[in-house]
Design a protein around this motif. Sequence first.
Motif, PDB file in Angstrom:
ATOM      1  N   PRO A  87       0.817  -1.226   0.000  1.00  0.00           N
ATOM      2  CA  PRO A  87       0.000   0.000   0.000  1.00  0.00           C
ATOM      3  C   PRO A  87       0.850   1.274   0.000  1.00  0.00           C
ATOM      4  N   GLU A  88       2.100   1.163   0.407  1.00  0.00           N
ATOM      5  CA  GLU A  88       2.979   2.326   0.430  1.00  0.00           C
ATOM      6  C   GLU A  88       3.248   2.871  -0.969  1.00  0.00           C
ATOM      7  N   ARG A  94       0.214   8.881  -4.700  1.00  0.00           N
ATOM      8  CA  ARG A  94      -0.847   9.845  -4.405  1.00  0.00           C
ATOM      9  C   ARG A  94      -0.260  11.127  -3.824  1.00  0.00           C
ATOM     10  N   ALA A  95       0.610  10.971  -2.835  1.00  0.00           N
ATOM     11  CA  ALA A  95       1.224  12.151  -2.201  1.00  0.00           C
ATOM     12  C   ALA A  95       2.044  12.953  -3.214  1.00  0.00           C
ATOM     13  N   LEU A  96       2.785  12.263  -4.063  1.00  0.00           N
ATOM     14  CA  LEU A  96       3.604  12.956  -5.060  1.00  0.00           C
ATOM     15  C   LEU A  96       2.750  13.657  -6.120  1.00  0.00           C
ATOM     16  N   ALA A  97       1.637  13.055  -6.490  1.00  0.00           N
ATOM     17  CA  ALA A  97       0.743  13.690  -7.468  1.00  0.00           C
ATOM     18  C   ALA A  97       0.174  14.989  -6.901  1.00  0.00           C
ATOM     19  N   PHE A  98      -0.259  14.945  -5.642  1.00  0.00           N
ATOM     20  CA  PHE A  98      -0.788  16.161  -5.021  1.00  0.00           C
ATOM     21  C   PHE A  98       0.315  17.205  -4.808  1.00  0.00           C
ATOM     22  N   GLU A  99       1.506  16.733  -4.471  1.00  0.00           N
ATOM     23  CA  GLU A  99       2.623  17.669  -4.321  1.00  0.00           C
ATOM     24  C   GLU A  99       2.925  18.352  -5.657  1.00  0.00           C
ATOM     25  N   TRP A 100       2.886  17.612  -6.757  1.00  0.00           N
ATOM     26  CA  TRP A 100       3.114  18.171  -8.088  1.00  0.00           C
ATOM     27  C   TRP A 100       2.126  19.292  -8.382  1.00  0.00           C
ATOM     28  N   LYS A 101       0.846  19.012  -8.119  1.00  0.00           N
ATOM     29  CA  LYS A 101      -0.194  20.019  -8.376  1.00  0.00           C
ATOM     30  C   LYS A 101       0.024  21.260  -7.508  1.00  0.00           C
ATOM     31  N   ARG A 102       0.318  21.051  -6.228  1.00  0.00           N
ATOM     32  CA  ARG A 102       0.469  22.163  -5.289  1.00  0.00           C
ATOM     33  C   ARG A 102       1.696  23.016  -5.623  1.00  0.00           C
ATOM     34  N   ARG A 103       2.811  22.382  -5.929  1.00  0.00           N
ATOM     35  CA  ARG A 103       4.051  23.120  -6.142  1.00  0.00           C
ATOM     36  C   ARG A 103       4.185  23.740  -7.519  1.00  0.00           C
ATOM     37  N   THR A 104       3.558  23.121  -8.541  1.00  0.00           N
ATOM     38  CA  THR A 104       3.713  23.639  -9.902  1.00  0.00           C
ATOM     39  C   THR A 104       2.483  24.383 -10.395  1.00  0.00           C
ATOM     40  N   TRP A 120      12.331   6.402  -6.308  1.00  0.00           N
ATOM     41  CA  TRP A 120      13.408   7.122  -5.623  1.00  0.00           C
ATOM     42  C   TRP A 120      13.027   7.377  -4.163  1.00  0.00           C
ATOM     43  N   GLU A 121      11.823   7.887  -3.934  1.00  0.00           N
ATOM     44  CA  GLU A 121      11.358   8.181  -2.576  1.00  0.00           C
ATOM     45  C   GLU A 121      11.310   6.924  -1.713  1.00  0.00           C
ATOM     46  N   LEU A 122      10.752   5.852  -2.263  1.00  0.00           N
ATOM     47  CA  LEU A 122      10.657   4.602  -1.505  1.00  0.00           C
ATOM     48  C   LEU A 122      12.043   4.023  -1.219  1.00  0.00           C
ATOM     49  N   SER A 123      12.974   4.203  -2.126  1.00  0.00           N
ATOM     50  CA  SER A 123      14.349   3.750  -1.892  1.00  0.00           C
ATOM     51  C   SER A 123      14.968   4.503  -0.731  1.00  0.00           C
ATOM     52  N   LEU A 124      14.733   5.810  -0.668  1.00  0.00           N
ATOM     53  CA  LEU A 124      15.261   6.608   0.439  1.00  0.00           C
ATOM     54  C   LEU A 124      14.641   6.199   1.769  1.00  0.00           C
ATOM     55  N   LYS A 143      -6.110   4.107 -11.244  1.00  0.00           N
ATOM     56  CA  LYS A 143      -6.557   4.052  -9.847  1.00  0.00           C
ATOM     57  C   LYS A 143      -6.498   5.441  -9.211  1.00  0.00           C
ATOM     58  N   LEU A 144      -5.416   6.162  -9.430  1.00  0.00           N
ATOM     59  CA  LEU A 144      -5.284   7.509  -8.867  1.00  0.00           C
ATOM     60  C   LEU A 144      -6.384   8.441  -9.374  1.00  0.00           C
ATOM     61  N   MET A 145      -6.622   8.417 -10.674  1.00  0.00           N
ATOM     62  CA  MET A 145      -7.605   9.346 -11.239  1.00  0.00           C
ATOM     63  C   MET A 145      -9.031   8.962 -10.847  1.00  0.00           C
ATOM     64  N   LYS A 146      -9.276   7.681 -10.636  1.00  0.00           N
ATOM     65  CA  LYS A 146     -10.618   7.248 -10.248  1.00  0.00           C
ATOM     66  C   LYS A 146     -10.877   7.512  -8.761  1.00  0.00           C
ATOM     67  N   ALA A 147      -9.869   7.261  -7.934  1.00  0.00           N
ATOM     68  CA  ALA A 147     -10.030   7.416  -6.484  1.00  0.00           C
ATOM     69  C   ALA A 147      -9.958   8.872  -6.029  1.00  0.00           C
ATOM     70  N   GLU A 148      -9.261   9.694  -6.780  1.00  0.00           N
ATOM     71  CA  GLU A 148      -9.059  11.098  -6.400  1.00  0.00           C
ATOM     72  C   GLU A 148      -9.631  11.996  -7.496  1.00  0.00           C
ATOM     73  N   PRO A 149     -10.871  12.465  -7.346  1.00  0.00           N
ATOM     74  CA  PRO A 149     -11.494  13.280  -8.395  1.00  0.00           C
ATOM     75  C   PRO A 149     -10.669  14.494  -8.827  1.00  0.00           C
ATOM     76  N   SER A 150      -9.919  15.088  -7.915  1.00  0.00           N
ATOM     77  CA  SER A 150      -9.128  16.264  -8.290  1.00  0.00           C
ATOM     78  C   SER A 150      -7.913  15.888  -9.155  1.00  0.00           C
ATOM     79  N   LEU A 151      -7.609  14.602  -9.244  1.00  0.00           N
ATOM     80  CA  LEU A 151      -6.517  14.153 -10.116  1.00  0.00           C
ATOM     81  C   LEU A 151      -7.025  13.633 -11.462  1.00  0.00           C
ATOM     82  N   ASP A 152      -8.345  13.632 -11.647  1.00  0.00           N
ATOM     83  CA  ASP A 152      -8.913  13.141 -12.899  1.00  0.00           C
ATOM     84  C   ASP A 152      -8.339  13.922 -14.070  1.00  0.00           C
ATOM     85  N   GLY A 153      -7.869  13.229 -15.068  1.00  0.00           N
ATOM     86  CA  GLY A 153      -7.289  13.860 -16.251  1.00  0.00           C
ATOM     87  C   GLY A 153      -5.821  14.194 -16.113  1.00  0.00           C
ATOM     88  N   MET A 154      -5.198  13.880 -14.984  1.00  0.00           N
ATOM     89  CA  MET A 154      -3.788  14.213 -14.778  1.00  0.00           C
ATOM     90  C   MET A 154      -2.885  13.475 -15.769  1.00  0.00           C
TER      91      MET A 154
END
Length: 169
Positions: A87-88, A94-104, A120-124, A143-154
């Motif tokens: 699950p990680e 999910r966290a990285l997708a939201f971070e992308w939207k927020r930062r860019t 890379w993140e999981l390796s660290l 799965k990301l776009m279906k579960a997170e409506p704000s990521l639809d179309g990403m």
Amino acid sequence: MSATCDVCGTAPAGVYIEVTDPEGVRDEHRSRWSCANAEHRARAEATVGHGGRAFTVTDVDSGTGSGIQTEPVTLAEKFEAYDSDHPEVYATLRALAFEWKRRTGRHRLGIAALYERARWELSLQTGESPSLDHNFRAFYARKLMKAEPSLDGMFELRRSVADEWAAAA
């Protein structure tokens, strides 16, 4: 036992995954040895099961040779098992997708870029290189776009076996 794990190359192998053709003839080139590590065994099984070949899993350490016949599974079934066991990976994507939207401030991103950043993140976090099958990227994008409506179309989607899975999920 003289055989070593085909995944890590060092641990003594205790499981033999034998690949056979439809007539039951052993395919020595595709058969694999695995150690007791569950992830190594899963990776070895995924390797031999590719292409819809039947394979038999035998626990050599037990001395009984269980000879469990394992039917090939679909890529969607492999994804579901992997996603359930790890699950990680989804949480990181999910966290990285939201971070992308927020930062860019942008909504579009390639799943391959996100997937490699997650690797890379999981390796660290773990100190080990995670086993992220690139064949699962299409499933995670859907799965990301279906579960997170704000990521639809990403993610730009191409036709994939993941389409059937996403429609049924």
